[in-house]
Design a protein around this motif. Structure first.
Motif, PDB file in Angstrom:
ATOM      1  N   MET A  68       0.839  -1.211   0.000  1.00 20.46           N
ATOM      2  CA  MET A  68       0.000   0.000   0.000  1.00 20.46           C
ATOM      3  C   MET A  68       0.869   1.254   0.000  1.00 20.46           C
ATOM      4  N   ALA A  69       1.961   1.228   0.766  1.00 22.91           N
ATOM      5  CA  ALA A  69       2.805   2.408   0.857  1.00 22.91           C
ATOM      6  C   ALA A  69       3.387   2.790  -0.503  1.00 22.91           C
ATOM      7  N   GLU A  70       3.632   1.783  -1.358  1.00 26.15           N
ATOM      8  CA  GLU A  70       4.223   2.037  -2.658  1.00 26.15           C
ATOM      9  C   GLU A  70       3.211   2.608  -3.647  1.00 26.15           C
ATOM     10  N   LEU A  71       1.934   2.488  -3.356  1.00 33.15           N
ATOM     11  CA  LEU A  71       0.903   2.915  -4.288  1.00 33.15           C
ATOM     12  C   LEU A  71      -0.029   3.941  -3.636  1.00 33.15           C
ATOM     13  N   LYS A  72       0.531   4.859  -2.927  1.00 33.62           N
ATOM     14  CA  LYS A  72      -0.257   5.839  -2.188  1.00 33.62           C
ATOM     15  C   LYS A  72      -1.094   6.712  -3.120  1.00 33.62           C
ATOM     16  N   ALA A  73      -0.519   7.145  -4.246  1.00 38.24           N
ATOM     17  CA  ALA A  73      -1.224   8.067  -5.138  1.00 38.24           C
ATOM     18  C   ALA A  73      -2.475   7.429  -5.730  1.00 38.24           C
ATOM     19  N   LEU A  74      -2.376   6.164  -6.130  1.00 39.06           N
ATOM     20  CA  LEU A  74      -3.523   5.487  -6.751  1.00 39.06           C
ATOM     21  C   LEU A  74      -4.658   5.274  -5.758  1.00 39.06           C
ATOM     22  N   PHE A  75      -4.344   5.244  -4.480  1.00 42.46           N
ATOM     23  CA  PHE A  75      -5.382   5.014  -3.471  1.00 42.46           C
ATOM     24  C   PHE A  75      -5.772   6.300  -2.741  1.00 42.46           C
ATOM     25  N   THR A  76      -5.460   7.430  -3.359  1.00 39.61           N
ATOM     26  CA  THR A  76      -5.933   8.720  -2.868  1.00 39.61           C
ATOM     27  C   THR A  76      -7.249   9.053  -3.546  1.00 39.61           C
ATOM     28  N   PRO A  77      -8.308   9.340  -2.808  1.00 44.50           N
ATOM     29  CA  PRO A  77      -9.595   9.665  -3.442  1.00 44.50           C
ATOM     30  C   PRO A  77      -9.475  10.861  -4.381  1.00 44.50           C
ATOM     31  N   ILE A  78     -10.413  10.936  -5.323  1.00 46.18           N
ATOM     32  CA  ILE A  78     -10.407  12.028  -6.294  1.00 46.18           C
ATOM     33  C   ILE A  78     -11.840  12.409  -6.639  1.00 46.18           C
ATOM     34  N   GLN A  79     -12.080  13.695  -6.804  1.00 45.02           N
ATOM     35  CA  GLN A  79     -13.389  14.200  -7.210  1.00 45.02           C
ATOM     36  C   GLN A  79     -13.448  14.270  -8.723  1.00 45.02           C
ATOM     37  N   ILE A  80     -14.458  13.642  -9.312  1.00 44.87           N
ATOM     38  CA  ILE A  80     -14.710  13.812 -10.748  1.00 44.87           C
ATOM     39  C   ILE A  80     -16.167  14.222 -10.909  1.00 44.87           C
ATOM     40  N   GLY A  81     -16.404  15.348 -11.534  1.00 40.00           N
ATOM     41  CA  GLY A  81     -17.775  15.829 -11.635  1.00 40.00           C
ATOM     42  C   GLY A  81     -18.381  15.956 -10.257  1.00 40.00           C
ATOM     43  N   GLY A  82     -19.562  15.351 -10.085  1.00 36.92           N
ATOM     44  CA  GLY A  82     -20.264  15.476  -8.819  1.00 36.92           C
ATOM     45  C   GLY A  82     -20.033  14.344  -7.840  1.00 36.92           C
ATOM     46  N   ILE A  83     -19.097  13.431  -8.132  1.00 37.51           N
ATOM     47  CA  ILE A  83     -18.876  12.286  -7.239  1.00 37.51           C
ATOM     48  C   ILE A  83     -17.410  12.187  -6.838  1.00 37.51           C
ATOM     49  N   GLU A  84     -17.176  11.537  -5.717  1.00 38.67           N
ATOM     50  CA  GLU A  84     -15.813  11.259  -5.270  1.00 38.67           C
ATOM     51  C   GLU A  84     -15.519   9.784  -5.473  1.00 38.67           C
ATOM     52  N   LEU A  85     -14.363   9.489  -6.066  1.00 39.54           N
ATOM     53  CA  LEU A  85     -13.933   8.106  -6.259  1.00 39.54           C
ATOM     54  C   LEU A  85     -13.017   7.704  -5.110  1.00 39.54           C
ATOM     55  N   LYS A  86     -13.176   6.479  -4.625  1.00 42.79           N
ATOM     56  CA  LYS A  86     -12.399   6.010  -3.482  1.00 42.79           C
ATOM     57  C   LYS A  86     -10.955   5.676  -3.856  1.00 42.79           C
ATOM     58  N   ASN A  87     -10.707   5.433  -5.139  1.00 44.64           N
ATOM     59  CA  ASN A  87      -9.344   5.233  -5.625  1.00 44.64           C
ATOM     60  C   ASN A  87      -9.298   5.630  -7.094  1.00 44.64           C
ATOM     61  N   ARG A  88      -8.117   5.574  -7.674  1.00 42.97           N
ATOM     62  CA  ARG A  88      -7.921   6.069  -9.038  1.00 42.97           C
ATOM     63  C   ARG A  88      -7.675   4.947 -10.034  1.00 42.97           C
ATOM     64  N   ILE A  89      -8.143   3.761  -9.689  1.00 37.62           N
ATOM     65  CA  ILE A  89      -8.057   2.611 -10.594  1.00 37.62           C
ATOM     66  C   ILE A  89      -9.453   2.347 -11.137  1.00 37.62           C
ATOM     67  N   GLY A  90      -9.696   2.752 -12.369  1.00 38.33           N
ATOM     68  CA  GLY A  90     -11.006   2.563 -12.976  1.00 38.33           C
ATOM     69  C   GLY A  90     -11.068   1.289 -13.791  1.00 38.33           C
ATOM     70  N   MET A  91     -12.261   0.734 -13.879  1.00 34.40           N
ATOM     71  CA  MET A  91     -12.509  -0.435 -14.733  1.00 34.40           C
ATOM     72  C   MET A  91     -13.020   0.063 -16.080  1.00 34.40           C
ATOM     73  N   ALA A  92     -12.251  -0.190 -17.122  1.00 35.33           N
ATOM     74  CA  ALA A  92     -12.619   0.265 -18.459  1.00 35.33           C
ATOM     75  C   ALA A  92     -13.816  -0.522 -18.988  1.00 35.33           C
ATOM     76  N   ALA A  93     -14.484   0.060 -19.971  1.00 34.55           N
ATOM     77  CA  ALA A  93     -15.610  -0.624 -20.619  1.00 34.55           C
ATOM     78  C   ALA A  93     -15.105  -1.887 -21.319  1.00 34.55           C
ATOM     79  N   LEU A  94     -15.846  -2.981 -21.158  1.00 35.38           N
ATOM     80  CA  LEU A  94     -15.448  -4.274 -21.719  1.00 35.38           C
ATOM     81  C   LEU A  94     -16.668  -4.972 -22.309  1.00 35.38           C
ATOM     82  N   THR A  95     -16.662  -5.170 -23.614  1.00 33.94           N
ATOM     83  CA  THR A  95     -17.793  -5.834 -24.262  1.00 33.94           C
ATOM     84  C   THR A  95     -17.776  -7.320 -23.930  1.00 33.94           C
ATOM     85  N   ARG A  96     -18.809  -7.803 -23.248  1.00 33.61           N
ATOM     86  CA  ARG A  96     -18.855  -9.202 -22.817  1.00 33.61           C
ATOM     87  C   ARG A  96     -20.000  -9.984 -23.459  1.00 33.61           C
TER      88      ARG A  96
END
Length: 377
Positions: A1-29
């Motif tokens: 966790m200590a090595e990946l502090k930035a990715l696990f810092t919350p971020i505001q996008i638009g009107g919502i706050e994300l708990k981390n900065r690792i998003g799941m991309a769209a995937l056609t299934r």
């Protein structure tokens, strides 16, 4: 966790706050039977709830003859209800989810079941066929066909806006325009697929008009909770211009997108897997996408996609070059991807290539979808 502090810092996008900065991309299934979301799809998204933001699989804004007959739609009340069932469950579990809105343009086939049900031609900016394609569910497995040039692109812009209205009814936190990978927005931007002589073609400003007008229509519905996915390197679905034209086109387009007050831009960098060859010649325009276009993104959050590891993402976020990352394929095979990254566990599940999408031999649709093993913690 200590090595990946930035990715696990919350971020505001638009009107919502994300708990981390690792998003799941769209995937056609390809598991929405007859285009309608299912309980199995809900299970799939809930398995991946630890993503800072889930982007839904690409959702069709109208009936189109795609290569995936069970791609989901969002044009009637049954679609809204099906997606609301999924979105509500994601929210109850503490997740955030955007709907990715999709029109495939010329990457459709008139003999595909949904296209025949639509009763309309395959529409594109110009009557120019893409090379390649393989429609495995159609007899003979044909490739792409010459599309019909859409007379009034405003009709399709309205379909995007209508789909955004439906996404809002379903409760999605926002919408993302699929403006990448050779689908209709890319087709308008690329001078090889857009030979129009009206205000929608010719100059860079005219070719960029369609994508910008779609985004403006989405903002009218969702305000700042609108994003866009952009893939300047091309390649996939027969996209690609000479390097200087690519740089000029996307520098202008991205700078104009940046003025719209969107929640984020998802920038897809060059990846060999999208570097398609036709007649022995690479179709992609290989260049450093992040370095080329980062200077034009001044007001909008930036997420990077295409073969980005968590370790690389940590460095790029720490250096202020991006705000977060999107991961695609590894989220298919590791529903607990974020937890594995957090605990330093390897991403070692082997992909079930045969069942990435459903096909004629598929039995239980859970296979290769919701049955990947979890790591031991």
């Amino acid at each position: 966790m200590a090595e990946l502090k930035a990715l696990f810092t919350p971020i505001q996008i638009g009107g919502i706050e994300l708990k981390n900065r690792i998003g799941m991309a769209a995937l056609t299934r390809n598991r929405a039977e007859n285009t309608y979301p299912t309980e199995l799809m809900k299970e799939y998204y809930l398995q991946r709830i630890d993503a800072g933001l889930i982007i839904s699989e690409a959702i069709l804004i109208t009936r189109q003859g795609t290569e995936w007959p069970h791609a989901p739609g969002l044009w009637d009340d049954k679609h809204i209800a099906g997606w609301k069932n999924i979105v509500d469950a994601v929210h109850e579990a503490g997740g955030k989810i955007y709907a990715q809105l999709w029109h495939v343009g010329r990457a459709a086939h008139p003999e595909a079941e949904q296209q025949k049900l639509a009763g309309t031609p395959v529409y594109a900016p110009s009557a120019i066929s893409a090379r390649g394609g393989k429609f495995r569910t159609i007899e003979g497995q044909p490739g792409y066909v010459t599309p019909t040039a859409v007379e009034d692109p405003q009709v399709i812009i309205q379909q995007f806006k209508d789909a955004a209205v439906n996404a809002k009814k379903a409760g999605f936190d926002g919408v993302q325009l699929h403006g990448a990978n050779g689908y209709i927005v890319s087709q308008f931007l690329d001078s090889n697929s857009n030979k129009r002589t009206d205000k929608w073609g010719g100059s860079i400003e005219n070719r960029a008009r369609f994508g910008l007008e779609v985004l403006k229509s989405l903002v009218e519905v969702y305000g700042h909770d609108v994003a866009v996915k952009i893939s300047p390197a091309g390649g996939y679905n027969d996209m690609g211009m000479p390097l200087q034209e690519t740089l000029d086109t996307f520098s202008y387009y991205i700078s104009e997108v940046d003025k719209l007050g969107l929640s984020f831009i998802e920038l897809v960098r060059y990846s060999p897997k999208f570097d398609v060859e036709y007649d022995g010649v690479s179709r992609a325009t290989k260049h450093d996408v992040l370095a080329s276009y980062r200077p034009f993104i001044k007001n909008t959050k930036l997420f990077l996609n295409a073969d980005v590891t968590a370790q690389e993402g940590e460095v790029l976020v720490s250096e202020g070059k991006i705000d977060g990352i999107f991961i695609g394929f590894d989220f298919i095979t590791h529903s607990d991807l974020v937890k594995r990254v957090f605990h330093g566990k390897p991403l070692d599940n082997a992909p079930d290539i045969t069942h990435l999408q459903t096909n004629k031999t598929s039995g239980d649709w859970r296979t290769g979808y919701t049955d990947y093993p979890l790591a031991t913690y």
